[in-house]
Design an enzyme around this catalytic site. Structure first.
Site, PDB file in Angstrom:
ATOM      1  N   GLU A 118     -30.669  12.766  30.432  1.00  0.00           N
ATOM      2  CA  GLU A 118     -29.986  11.514  30.745  1.00  0.00           C
ATOM      3  C   GLU A 118     -28.473  11.694  30.666  1.00  0.00           C
ATOM      4  OE1 GLU A 118     -33.192   8.075  29.570  1.00  0.00           O
ATOM      5  OE2 GLU A 118     -31.806   8.699  27.995  1.00  0.00           O
ATOM      6  N   CYS A 131     -20.696  10.307  29.868  1.00  0.00           N
ATOM      7  CA  CYS A 131     -21.307  11.003  28.736  1.00  0.00           C
ATOM      8  C   CYS A 131     -22.333  11.993  29.281  1.00  0.00           C
ATOM      9  CB  CYS A 131     -21.966   9.997  27.798  1.00  0.00           C
ATOM     10  SG  CYS A 131     -22.720  10.742  26.336  1.00  0.00           S
ATOM     11  N   CYS A 138     -33.064  18.235  21.586  1.00  0.00           N
ATOM     12  CA  CYS A 138     -32.097  18.636  20.566  1.00  0.00           C
ATOM     13  C   CYS A 138     -32.864  19.254  19.397  1.00  0.00           C
ATOM     14  CB  CYS A 138     -31.293  17.429  20.083  1.00  0.00           C
ATOM     15  SG  CYS A 138     -29.908  17.855  18.997  1.00  0.00           S
ATOM     16  N   CYS A 142     -31.116  14.985  13.484  1.00  0.00           N
ATOM     17  CA  CYS A 142     -30.349  14.012  12.704  1.00  0.00           C
ATOM     18  C   CYS A 142     -31.206  12.752  12.548  1.00  0.00           C
ATOM     19  CB  CYS A 142     -29.028  13.682  13.398  1.00  0.00           C
ATOM     20  SG  CYS A 142     -27.917  15.111  13.515  1.00  0.00           S
ATOM     21  N   CYS A 145     -30.795   9.487  14.745  1.00  0.00           N
ATOM     22  CA  CYS A 145     -30.563   9.669  16.182  1.00  0.00           C
ATOM     23  C   CYS A 145     -31.883   9.735  16.938  1.00  0.00           C
ATOM     24  CB  CYS A 145     -29.763  10.956  16.410  1.00  0.00           C
ATOM     25  SG  CYS A 145     -29.405  11.297  18.149  1.00  0.00           S
ATOM     26  N   CYS A 376     -24.868   5.095  21.980  1.00  0.00           N
ATOM     27  CA  CYS A 376     -24.750   6.306  21.180  1.00  0.00           C
ATOM     28  C   CYS A 376     -26.007   6.513  20.336  1.00  0.00           C
ATOM     29  CB  CYS A 376     -23.531   6.182  20.270  1.00  0.00           C
ATOM     30  SG  CYS A 376     -23.233   7.623  19.239  1.00  0.00           S
TER      31      CYS A 376
END
Length: 405
Positions: A118, A131, A138, A142, A145, A376
């Site tokens: 994305e 962005c 990933c 975290c 997230c 975010c």
């Protein structure tokens, strides 16, 4: 609240299963070598590379037939052996606030499968920020997230990183002789994509070489020509590559910080166990060109009862002592299944006031694109989408928290 439907605009065609190699993302030297391998004479290489560079990065063409000052025979050779096509747009969503999110599909690499990522465009007064993702998924996990809940599939290539920028400029009418789709919200003047942030899916510094190549091409003065001061790379703290970023890329640096104590950051940002705060701060202090005019941005997500006390604010001031810094306070953006809550607005403002009184700029980032999971920490590719029940629960939560728009 419902998720916005696609605009009535043509989307790209499905990608080839066995794609030709792309000229996008190659350095000039690599492009010249690729042309030479296909029989282009040595004395023509420099001229041909210059032509292609202009067509790809200045004019933004995605079809060799549009390169009108290239001979027909040369165009036929290029079509036979190469491509400059964009990725497939699987889905395009537009938020109530004008934020746009693209779900993009790239063809398989080697024996792999097609992958999806994305990218998000955020229009603001006087600028437009894109962005960009650097990985499919990933590996950092975290805890706050959403992207971190998706396993790492692979790194993106320089072509795939740059293609996000080229596609965004296509869709927004940001190349010469192009028009933006009707109803698009964007800056009134100047470039539609004026700023780029490497803050999408993935940890950019775990894909250093491809990110480096892509960003150097993006900032090339004879091509896309983005100022390095308008490109920001965000890392969770891959300390050895921070030094390399300053020396070899030279873009602006952002640190995904979120805690001022090692014990808490170990939980929120697990890479801290490998590169603790002291090592991270030492790397920040050594970042080339650091000054009040070239500050490091520290990103700090506000988590209720976790990291939002005034003691945390005091610790943040101590931690950043001597570093020219800006502190972005980010209200936590909820996602299905999370155990965290956003700090109360009054507490965020108290935190910001304390940081400001110590002499640091600490803007509170306005959440953008929450209704399409584009804010975010919310990005996650379609192959890892939430189930219908999760989506309905998320929408109900958003209505309860913010009201029906």
């Amino acid at each position: 609240m419902t998720h916005p439907k696609l605009k009535p605009m043509p989307l790209s065609q499905p990608v080839e299963l066995s794609p030709k190699p792309s000229l996008i993302g190659l350095t000039r030297e690599e492009m010249g070598a690729a042309l030479k391998e296909k029989g282009v004479a040595d004395k023509q290489i420099k001229m041909r590379v210059s032509q292609l560079w202009n067509w790809i990065y200045v004019r933004g063409v995605s079809d060799f037939d549009a390169m009108v000052n290239v001979s027909k025979d040369m165009r036929e050779m290029l079509k036979t052996h190469f491509t400059v096509a964009r990725p497939e747009i699987v889905e395009e969503q537009v938020s109530n606030d004008g934020t746009r999110k693209w779900l993009l599909r790239f063809p398989p690499r080697g024996a792999g499968r097609p992958v999806e990522i994305e990218a998000v465009y955020i229009p603001e007064e006087g600028r437009g920020t894109l962005c960009i993702s650097s990985q499919v998924g990933c590996s950092l996990t975290c805890s706050f997230c959403h992207t971190g809940t998706q396993r790492l599939v692979r790194n993106l290539t320089a072509e795939e990183i740059l293609s996000q920028l080229l596609l965004a400029r296509d869709r927004l009418g940001d190349f010469p002789d192009r028009e933006a789709p009707q109803g698009t919200v964007m800056p009134a003047e100047g470039r539609k994509v004026s700023n780029v942030v490497m803050m999408g899916m993935g940890e950019p510094l775990y894909n250093f070489d491809s990110v480096k190549t892509a960003l150097l091409i993006a900032s090339d003065g004879d091509g896309l020509s983005l100022s390095k001061r308008r490109i920001t790379l965000s890392t969770s703290g891959v300390v050895p590559e921070i030094y390399r970023t300053g020396d070899e890329i030279g873009v602006m640096l952002a640190i995904s910080l979120h805690a001022v104590r090692d014990d808490l950051r170990d939980m929120l940002v697990p890479i801290n166990k490998k590169y603790p705060l002291k090592e991270l701060m030492d790397a920040c202090r050594a970042y080339p060109g650091l000054s009040n005019a070239r500050r490091i941005t520290f990103e700090y997500v506000m988590l209720k009862g976790v990291n939002d006390s005034l003691e945390d604010a005091k610790g943040l001031i101590q931690l950043l002592k001597g570093i020219p810094a800006k502190i972005n306070l980010i209200p936590f953006n909820p996602w299905p299944g999370t155990n965290y809550q956003c700090s109360e607005w009054e507490q965020i403002e108290k935190f910001a006031d304390f940081i400001n009184s110590a002499g640091y700029a600490s803007p509170i980032r306005t959440p953008r694109g929450r209704d399409i999971l584009a804010a975010c920490g919310q990005l996650k590719s379609e192959s890892e989408r939430m189930r219908k029940t999760e989506r309905l629960a998320f929408e109900a939560m958003m209505i309860a928290n913010h009201g029906e728009d």
